[in-house]
Design a protein around this motif. Structure first.
Motif, short mmCIF file in Angstrom:
data_model
loop_
_atom_site.label_atom_id
_atom_site.label_comp_id
_atom_site.label_asym_id
_atom_site.label_seq_id
_atom_site.Cartn_x
_atom_site.Cartn_y
_atom_site.Cartn_z
N GLY A 127 0.82 -1.21 0.00
CA GLY A 127 0.00 0.00 0.00
C GLY A 127 0.85 1.25 0.00
N GLY A 128 0.19 2.38 -0.33
CA GLY A 128 0.89 3.65 -0.44
C GLY A 128 1.62 4.03 0.84
N GLY A 129 1.02 3.73 2.00
CA GLY A 129 1.61 4.10 3.28
C GLY A 129 2.92 3.40 3.57
N SER A 130 3.20 2.30 2.85
CA SER A 130 4.46 1.58 3.08
C SER A 130 5.63 2.44 2.60
N PHE A 131 5.36 3.41 1.70
CA PHE A 131 6.39 4.36 1.30
C PHE A 131 6.48 5.49 2.34
N LYS A 132 5.30 6.02 2.66
CA LYS A 132 5.26 7.21 3.52
C LYS A 132 5.73 6.94 4.95
N TYR A 133 5.40 5.75 5.48
CA TYR A 133 5.62 5.52 6.91
C TYR A 133 6.72 4.51 7.23
N ALA A 134 7.54 4.14 6.22
CA ALA A 134 8.55 3.09 6.42
C ALA A 134 9.48 3.43 7.59
N GLU A 135 10.01 4.64 7.60
CA GLU A 135 10.97 5.05 8.62
C GLU A 135 10.31 5.07 10.01
N MET A 136 9.11 5.61 10.05
CA MET A 136 8.34 5.68 11.31
C MET A 136 8.09 4.29 11.89
N SER A 140 9.62 2.86 15.41
CA SER A 140 8.63 2.56 16.46
C SER A 140 8.71 1.11 16.92
N LEU A 141 8.95 0.17 15.98
CA LEU A 141 8.87 -1.25 16.34
C LEU A 141 10.25 -1.91 16.47
N GLY A 142 11.28 -1.28 15.93
CA GLY A 142 12.61 -1.86 16.01
C GLY A 142 12.78 -3.12 15.18
N VAL A 143 11.98 -3.26 14.12
CA VAL A 143 12.13 -4.41 13.21
C VAL A 143 12.41 -3.87 11.80
N LYS A 144 12.79 -4.78 10.89
CA LYS A 144 12.98 -4.36 9.50
C LYS A 144 11.62 -4.17 8.84
N VAL A 145 11.55 -3.22 7.91
CA VAL A 145 10.31 -2.99 7.19
C VAL A 145 10.56 -3.32 5.73
N LYS A 146 9.77 -4.22 5.16
CA LYS A 146 9.98 -4.60 3.78
C LYS A 146 8.71 -4.32 2.96
N ARG A 147 8.91 -3.51 1.91
CA ARG A 147 7.80 -3.17 1.02
C ARG A 147 7.60 -4.24 -0.03
N THR A 148 6.36 -4.57 -0.30
CA THR A 148 6.05 -5.49 -1.40
C THR A 148 5.00 -4.82 -2.26
N ASP A 149 5.11 -4.96 -3.57
CA ASP A 149 4.13 -4.31 -4.44
C ASP A 149 2.72 -4.84 -4.16
N GLU A 150 1.81 -3.89 -4.03
CA GLU A 150 0.43 -4.19 -3.63
C GLU A 150 -0.25 -5.15 -4.60
#
Lengths: 321, 321
Positions: A127-136, A140-150
Motif C-alpha cells: 500500500g501507499g503508506g508503506s512508502f510514507k511511513y517506512a521510517e516511522m 517505532s517497532l525496532g524491526v525491519k520494514v519490507k515493502r512489497t508491491d500491492e
C-alpha cells in the motif's frame, strides 16, 4: 462475510460467536519466549481464521508474523497467533485481521501484541503508506520494514486461495435467499487464468491477470470505499463503514432513486429496461431533498457505488465473450 | 454552452446578452392570427437560436410549433417564434428553449405563449412523461398529443445536426485554455456512422448507433443529472443545477478527494498512475467530514459524476480500436 466462508476450508470467526459456539474458556497466557515453544494466547478479539494443519504453517507456531496494508482510508493488519485447543491436541494457529483508521493506533497495537519481535524480524508492508511511513514503523517497532508491491501481493494471494482453498469462488444469484445466493463450485487450477481482478480500496482498479506474474490495469474508477465512507459521512450520522452498512440494511432506496417506472409509468420496452431498474440514483432527492431518511440515503449510496463497481468489469467480460 | 456554439451555424443567444450585443429594442406584439401573416413577437426571455433562411423552416413563419421532452427530472420545451429584425428584412424565426421542474408550470407557460393553437395542432412529446401526462396535456391545451420515441428522436436530431450544422462536432483538449479547448472539425457526412451516443439525462444511456434507424443500448448507468442534482441538493445549499455548477467553479476538489499522491506520496509507477489522479472521490471526507466547504464538495461531485460518465464509452471505444 461469515456467510461467504461457510463452504470454505478457511473459516472466519468473530470472537464472540466463536466463544459461544465452542464454549471456549480463556486459556492463560504463558509466554515461552526464548524457549522456542509456542506462545499460547487467548483467542483474540478480532476476526480470525484457524489455519489448517499443514507443514507450511508449522513455523508460525514458533514465531509470530505481522504484515500490514496501508491504504488511503484504512490500515489493515494481519498477524498470526497460537492458541491452545479447548479439546486437547496441538495448538491452533490463528490468522487475525484488524483494521485501523490511522497508522499511529496500529503501531501501538502491534507494539502491545508482537511480544517475541527481535531486530531481525521483518514487517511486510503493501500500500501507499508503506512508502510514507517506512521510517516511522522501523523506529517505532525496532524491526525491519519490507515493502512489497500491492498488486503483485494481491494476485499472489488470489492465486494461493484459488488453488488451495476448496470452493473459494462462487456464482452469485440475486434472486435466491440467504446462503442459496452463493453457488460454490471448485475451480480447476489449470483454468484460473486469465481473470479480471476488481480491487476495491479507496478507489477501484480493474486488472486483467494473465498469470501470477503478468497483469495489466485495464480500468478503474474513483468511486470505491473512499467515496462510500466519505459521502456516507457527509450525508448521514454513521461514524464508520460498519455503521453505514447497518444503516443501509434498513433503508429503502426507492425513496431516493428515480426508477424507470417513475419516469415511464412502467418498463421502457424500446430499450428493454424493466420498471424497477434504477434510472437515476438520488433522482428523487432534488425534490424531497433534505427530508430524506438517513437509512434510505445510505441504501441508495450503497447501490449507486456497488452497481457502478460491477459495471466496468461487466463491459470487459462482454467484450471477451 | 454559448462558447460551444461560437463556430456553429446555429448560434445560441441568451436574451440579455442578445439585447446588449444587438441593441435590440422590443418590437410590438401584433397578432396576425387568421390572416396567415407572421405573428411577430418580442425576443423571448429564454435562450434561443435564429434559424437559417431555408425553405424547410419557412412554414414556421406562419404557424408556431411546440414540442416537449418530459424526463425524470426536468421538462424541456422547445418552440418556434417569429421576431421582427432590428435592421429591416424578413422576420427571424427563433427556436426557443425553456426548462421546467414540473409539468404544471410548463403547461401554464404553453397556454400563455401558444396563441395560434387550434384543435388540429399537434404537440410532439418524448420522454417518460409523454406516457404519464398525455391525457392531462390534451385536456389542458386542447391540441392533439403525439408521442415519439425518445431515442429515435435523439438519433434523428443528431443526424440532422451533424449533417447540416457545420463544425457541429469538436475534439476537446483539456490542457488548452478557453475556446482553444474546442477543436472544431467539419464532419464528413458519409462517415458519421457508427457512433456512440451518450445520452445524459436523469441517468445515462450509451447507444451504439449504426444508422439513423438502427441502434442498440450497449450500456448506461444510474449516475447522471439526477445524481448530480439530487446529491448536490443533499450536500449543499444550491437550489438548482446552475447554482451547483457556479458553486463547483469556485471549489477545489483536492480538499475532498484522495489523490494518488496522498496515498503513495507521488505517482504509483507500477500501474502508471500519476500523482494528481483522483484515487478516491470524497476519500478525505471520512476524516474532515462535515467541515468540508460547499464549493469543494460541489466540485468533487461534478468531477466524480462527469468522469464516471466518460468512462464507460471510453471502454467501448478502446474495445473497437
Amino acid at each position: 462475510m461469515d456467510e461467504l466462508l461457510l463452504n470454505s476450508n478457511l473459516r472466519l470467526y468473530f470472537s464472540a460467536q466463536f466463544i459461544s459456539e465452542y464454549n471456549f474458556i480463556g486459556a492463560e497466557i504463558f509466554a515461552k519466549l526464548r524457549t522456542g515453544g509456542p506462545i499460547l494466547r487467548e483467542k483474540p478479539t478480532t476476526p480470525f481464521i484457524v489455519l489448517p494443519e499443514e507443514a507450511r504453517f508449522a513455523p508460525l507456531v514458533k514465531k509470530s508474523r505481522f504484515a500490514l496494508d496501508i491504504g488511503g482510508t484504512l490500515v489493515k493488519l494481519v498477524y498470526s497467533t497460537v492458541c491452545e485447543r479447548s479439546i486437547g491436541g496441538e495448538p491452533d494457529v490463528l490468522l487475525n485481521f484488524k483494521k485501523f483508521t490511522g497508522i499511529e493506533a496500529c503501531l501501538e497495537f502491534i507494539k502491545e501484541n508482537w511480544h517475541d519481535r527481535v531486530s531481525d524480524d521483518v514487517l511486510h508492508c503493501t500500500g501507499g503508506g508503506s512508502f510514507k511511513y517506512a521510517e516511522m514503523m522501523h523506529k517505532s517497532l525496532g524491526v525491519k520494514v519490507k515493502r512489497t508491491d500491492e498488486m503483485r501481493s494481491l494476485i499472489f494471494g488470489c492465486d494461493f486461495l484459488l488453488k488451495n482453498n476448496e470452493d473459494e469462488s462462487f456464482t452469485y444469484h440475486h434472486e435466491a435467499v440467504g446462503i442459496e445466493r452463493y453457488q460454490y463450485k471448485p475451480i480447476d487450477t489449470d483454468s484460473i487464468y486469465p481473470f479480471l481482478l476488481v480491487n476495491i480500496g479507496t478507489g477501484i482498479s480493474v486488472l486483467k491477470v494473465d498469470s501470477q506474474s503478468t497483469f495489466q490495469r485495464v480500468g478503474g474508477s474513483s468511486m470505491g470505499g473512499g467515496a462510500f465512507i466519505g459521502l456516507g459521512h457527509l450525508l448521514t450520522s454513521a461514524q464508520n463503514f460498519d455503521d453505514l452498512l447497518l444503516m443501509a440494511e434498513k433503508g429503502d432506496h426507492r425513496k431516493c432513486d428515480t426508477l424507470v417506472c417513475d419516469i415511464y409509468g412502467g418498463s421502457y420496452e424500446n430499450l428493454n429496461l424493466p420498471g424497477d431498474l434504477i434510472a437515476g440514483s438520488f433522482g428523487k432527492c432534488s425534490r424531497i431533498g433534505k427530508h430524506s431518511s438517513e437509512s434510505d440515503i445510505a441504501k441508495s449510496l450503497l447501490l449507486m457505488i456497488s452497481n457502478n463497481i460491477g459495471q466496468e468489469p461487466g463491459v470487459f467480460i462482454r467484450k471477451r465473450s
